[in-house]
Design a protein around this motif. Sequence first.
Motif, PDB file in Angstrom:
ATOM      1  N   GLY A  18      79.039  27.588  24.296  1.00 26.49           N
ATOM      2  CA  GLY A  18      80.230  27.485  25.130  1.00 26.49           C
ATOM      3  C   GLY A  18      80.923  28.817  25.336  1.00 26.49           C
ATOM      4  N   VAL A  19      81.027  29.614  24.284  1.00 23.94           N
ATOM      5  CA  VAL A  19      81.669  30.926  24.391  1.00 23.94           C
ATOM      6  C   VAL A  19      80.885  31.832  25.335  1.00 23.94           C
ATOM      7  CG1 VAL A  19      82.237  33.035  23.120  1.00 23.94           C
ATOM      8  CG2 VAL A  19      82.805  30.804  22.148  1.00 23.94           C
ATOM      9  N   ILE A  20      79.569  31.815  25.220  1.00 24.91           N
ATOM     10  CA  ILE A  20      78.733  32.622  26.112  1.00 24.91           C
ATOM     11  C   ILE A  20      78.929  32.205  27.563  1.00 24.91           C
ATOM     12  CG2 ILE A  20      76.329  33.107  26.787  1.00 24.91           C
ATOM     13  CD1 ILE A  20      75.618  32.872  23.777  1.00 24.91           C
ATOM     14  N   GLU A  21      78.922  30.900  27.807  1.00 22.78           N
ATOM     15  CA  GLU A  21      79.038  30.395  29.180  1.00 22.78           C
ATOM     16  C   GLU A  21      80.377  30.755  29.815  1.00 22.78           C
ATOM     17  OE1 GLU A  21      80.484  27.724  32.207  1.00 22.78           O
ATOM     18  OE2 GLU A  21      81.077  27.513  30.112  1.00 22.78           O
ATOM     19  N   VAL A  22      81.470  30.554  29.094  1.00 24.41           N
ATOM     20  CA  VAL A  22      82.785  30.754  29.707  1.00 24.41           C
ATOM     21  C   VAL A  22      83.086  32.224  29.935  1.00 24.41           C
ATOM     22  CG1 VAL A  22      84.248  30.904  27.642  1.00 24.41           C
ATOM     23  CG2 VAL A  22      85.140  29.838  29.706  1.00 24.41           C
ATOM     24  N   CYS A  23      82.622  33.107  29.070  1.00 19.12           N
ATOM     25  CA  CYS A  23      82.840  34.542  29.277  1.00 19.12           C
ATOM     26  C   CYS A  23      82.116  35.034  30.526  1.00 19.12           C
ATOM     27  CB  CYS A  23      82.373  35.331  28.054  1.00 19.12           C
ATOM     28  SG  CYS A  23      83.470  35.172  26.613  1.00 19.12           S
ATOM     29  N   LEU A  24      80.971  34.454  30.818  1.00 17.66           N
ATOM     30  CA  LEU A  24      80.204  34.854  31.995  1.00 17.66           C
ATOM     31  C   LEU A  24      80.778  34.280  33.290  1.00 17.66           C
ATOM     32  CD1 LEU A  24      76.540  34.448  30.652  1.00 17.66           C
ATOM     33  CD2 LEU A  24      77.747  36.596  31.085  1.00 17.66           C
ATOM     34  N   LEU A  25      81.343  33.081  33.231  1.00 19.95           N
ATOM     35  CA  LEU A  25      81.690  32.357  34.459  1.00 19.95           C
ATOM     36  C   LEU A  25      83.184  32.160  34.689  1.00 19.95           C
ATOM     37  CD1 LEU A  25      78.929  29.574  34.344  1.00 19.95           C
ATOM     38  CD2 LEU A  25      78.813  31.860  35.357  1.00 19.95           C
ATOM     39  N   GLN A  26      84.063  32.817  33.917  1.00 16.35           N
ATOM     40  CA  GLN A  26      85.508  32.639  34.067  1.00 16.35           C
ATOM     41  C   GLN A  26      86.019  32.914  35.490  1.00 16.35           C
ATOM     42  OE1 GLN A  26      87.752  31.339  32.253  1.00 16.35           O
ATOM     43  NE2 GLN A  26      89.704  32.080  33.088  1.00 16.35           N
ATOM     44  N   PRO A  27      85.549  33.972  36.195  1.00 18.75           N
ATOM     45  CA  PRO A  27      86.062  34.203  37.557  1.00 18.75           C
ATOM     46  C   PRO A  27      85.830  33.025  38.505  1.00 18.75           C
ATOM     47  CG  PRO A  27      84.972  36.172  36.749  1.00 18.75           C
ATOM     48  CD  PRO A  27      84.677  35.077  35.755  1.00 18.75           C
ATOM     49  N   ILE A  28      84.670  32.369  38.398  1.00 16.86           N
ATOM     50  CA  ILE A  28      84.388  31.232  39.282  1.00 16.86           C
ATOM     51  C   ILE A  28      85.342  30.090  38.972  1.00 16.86           C
ATOM     52  CG2 ILE A  28      82.618  29.608  40.078  1.00 16.86           C
ATOM     53  CD1 ILE A  28      80.497  31.584  39.224  1.00 16.86           C
ATOM     54  N   LEU A  29      85.683  29.911  37.700  1.00 16.48           N
ATOM     55  CA  LEU A  29      86.633  28.867  37.322  1.00 16.48           C
ATOM     56  C   LEU A  29      88.000  29.142  37.939  1.00 16.48           C
ATOM     57  CD1 LEU A  29      87.366  26.359  35.658  1.00 16.48           C
ATOM     58  CD2 LEU A  29      87.818  27.880  33.714  1.00 16.48           C
TER      59      LEU A  29
ATOM     60  N   PHE B   5      93.947  38.706  37.438  1.00 19.82           N
ATOM     61  CA  PHE B   5      94.155  37.287  37.721  1.00 19.82           C
ATOM     62  C   PHE B   5      92.924  36.459  37.360  1.00 19.82           C
ATOM     63  CE2 PHE B   5      97.203  39.369  40.538  1.00 19.82           C
ATOM     64  CZ  PHE B   5      98.346  38.653  40.252  1.00 19.82           C
ATOM     65  N   LEU B   6      91.742  37.022  37.648  1.00 18.48           N
ATOM     66  CA  LEU B   6      90.504  36.276  37.397  1.00 18.48           C
ATOM     67  C   LEU B   6      90.335  35.940  35.919  1.00 18.48           C
ATOM     68  CD1 LEU B   6      87.937  38.163  39.686  1.00 18.48           C
ATOM     69  CD2 LEU B   6      89.247  36.090  40.190  1.00 18.48           C
ATOM     70  N   TYR B   7      90.767  36.858  35.047  1.00 14.19           N
ATOM     71  CA  TYR B   7      90.587  36.636  33.612  1.00 14.19           C
ATOM     72  C   TYR B   7      91.878  36.231  32.913  1.00 14.19           C
ATOM     73  CZ  TYR B   7      85.772  38.154  33.802  1.00 14.19           C
ATOM     74  OH  TYR B   7      84.433  38.221  34.074  1.00 14.19           O
ATOM     75  N   ARG B   8      92.907  35.892  33.712  1.00 15.09           N
ATOM     76  CA  ARG B   8      94.129  35.366  33.120  1.00 15.09           C
ATOM     77  C   ARG B   8      93.812  33.994  32.527  1.00 15.09           C
ATOM     78  NH1 ARG B   8      99.345  34.944  36.874  1.00 15.09           N
ATOM     79  NH2 ARG B   8      99.590  37.159  36.308  1.00 15.09           N
ATOM     80  N   GLY B   9      94.216  33.788  31.296  1.00 19.33           N
ATOM     81  CA  GLY B   9      93.927  32.524  30.620  1.00 19.33           C
ATOM     82  C   GLY B   9      92.558  32.485  29.972  1.00 19.33           C
ATOM     83  N   LEU B  10      91.880  33.658  29.886  1.00 18.85           N
ATOM     84  CA  LEU B  10      90.526  33.675  29.309  1.00 18.85           C
ATOM     85  C   LEU B  10      90.527  33.216  27.855  1.00 18.85           C
ATOM     86  CD1 LEU B  10      87.505  34.359  29.511  1.00 18.85           C
ATOM     87  CD2 LEU B  10      88.078  36.710  28.825  1.00 18.85           C
ATOM     88  N   SER B  11      91.514  33.661  27.075  1.00 18.27           N
ATOM     89  CA  SER B  11      91.537  33.286  25.658  1.00 18.27           C
ATOM     90  C   SER B  11      91.640  31.774  25.497  1.00 18.27           C
ATOM     91  CB  SER B  11      92.699  33.985  24.939  1.00 18.27           C
ATOM     92  OG  SER B  11      93.939  33.663  25.550  1.00 18.27           O
ATOM     93  N   THR B  12      92.499  31.152  26.325  1.00 17.45           N
ATOM     94  CA  THR B  12      92.613  29.695  26.265  1.00 17.45           C
ATOM     95  C   THR B  12      91.331  29.034  26.739  1.00 17.45           C
ATOM     96  OG1 THR B  12      94.986  29.845  26.699  1.00 17.45           O
ATOM     97  CG2 THR B  12      93.951  27.695  27.044  1.00 17.45           C
ATOM     98  N   SER B  13      90.726  29.610  27.795  1.00 15.59           N
ATOM     99  CA  SER B  13      89.490  29.059  28.325  1.00 15.59           C
ATOM    100  C   SER B  13      88.368  29.140  27.298  1.00 15.59           C
ATOM    101  CB  SER B  13      89.091  29.826  29.603  1.00 15.59           C
ATOM    102  OG  SER B  13      88.033  29.175  30.269  1.00 15.59           O
ATOM    103  N   VAL B  14      88.276  30.268  26.584  1.00 17.08           N
ATOM    104  CA  VAL B  14      87.257  30.423  25.533  1.00 17.08           C
ATOM    105  C   VAL B  14      87.502  29.417  24.414  1.00 17.08           C
ATOM    106  CG1 VAL B  14      86.412  31.952  23.710  1.00 17.08           C
ATOM    107  CG2 VAL B  14      86.715  32.835  26.019  1.00 17.08           C
ATOM    108  N   ALA B  15      88.767  29.304  23.987  1.00 20.02           N
ATOM    109  CA  ALA B  15      89.091  28.350  22.926  1.00 20.02           C
ATOM    110  C   ALA B  15      88.777  26.927  23.373  1.00 20.02           C
ATOM    111  CB  ALA B  15      90.565  28.475  22.544  1.00 20.02           C
ATOM    112  N   ASN B  16      89.127  26.620  24.625  1.00 20.20           N
ATOM    113  CA  ASN B  16      88.866  25.294  25.177  1.00 20.20           C
ATOM    114  C   ASN B  16      87.374  24.985  25.179  1.00 20.20           C
ATOM    115  OD1 ASN B  16      89.123  22.857  26.711  1.00 20.20           O
ATOM    116  ND2 ASN B  16      88.639  24.023  28.548  1.00 20.20           N
ATOM    117  N   MET B  17      86.575  25.917  25.697  1.00 18.40           N
ATOM    118  CA  MET B  17      85.135  25.672  25.789  1.00 18.40           C
ATOM    119  C   MET B  17      84.487  25.626  24.415  1.00 18.40           C
ATOM    120  SD  MET B  17      82.696  24.892  27.757  1.00 18.40           S
ATOM    121  CE  MET B  17      83.230  25.269  29.420  1.00 18.40           C
TER     122      MET B  17
END
Length: 282
Positions: free
Chosen positions: A34-45, A63-75
């Motif tokens: 999950g961590v690998i996937e979200v780090c690669l695809l966060q801009p599309i999200l 803006f594209l990587y705003r919320g990345l930490s939450t997104s990584v934790a979520n995934m």
Amino acid sequence: TFFATTMKTEGDSLEIRMQRLSPMENGLVGVAAGVIEVCLLQPILYWKNAAQQSLPFTLNPRFLYRGLSTSVANMAILTGLQFPLTGMVTGVITGGKAREMTSAETIGAAFTGGALSGLACGPMELIMIQQQRFGGSILAAPTRIVGTFGVLSLSRGLTMSCGREGMYTAGVLGMCPVFMKELEDRGVPHSVGKVLAPIGAGCIAATVSHPMDTIKSCVQGDLEYAKYKSQTETARTLYGEGGISRFFTGWGFRTGRMILAVAIMNECKIRLSPLMFPHHFA
């Protein structure tokens, strides 16, 4: 199990060997994937969420990587739940016996495990969407949300989250390996099946679940209930704005991301499991 594939090993098939992983081991594989996937695809999200909420398109990394930490934790939490939950449902279906599962059993186990994981996913994604709209750290954003709207606001869009995660997991851990196996049984080379299976599974899972995702994104981005009220009223509002097509706003971004996510997650689980827990594959 959800790790159905036609890759061959000595003795038992890889599918059966994957069934030997404990819930904890399945969870660790899921977290890593999950961590690998979200780090690669966060801009599309980000682009998908922005399109659904009628926000402007941007290429600004801030803006594209705003919320990345939450997104990584979520995934990490999400896949850390989806993998073992799907494994547990698999155990119920097989009665704890290691055996090949039917296509329906594989997809059904994945869907159930995914739907259960949506209970954790919903609040995490709500925080991420609020971060993407208004900024704030991984601690400041939930503090603001709870302080302003109350703790129950974190459950907004939860039903849609469970349905969407069920379909997503059915694609990643169910349809993709099932499609790969079917293709190879029909003589399609493994290298080709690895491309076609994620495309097919990703398109189906994304299309079926996208209306739920659109409703979820809209209600979670509007905690003030200014435009989007209940989930039912939100559906009526969206239909009034553009008919059925409004429910598929951002479909291209999400489908592209899901195809890539299915491919990445499927490859990660196949590659990471023997690396992380080689004693099950010796």
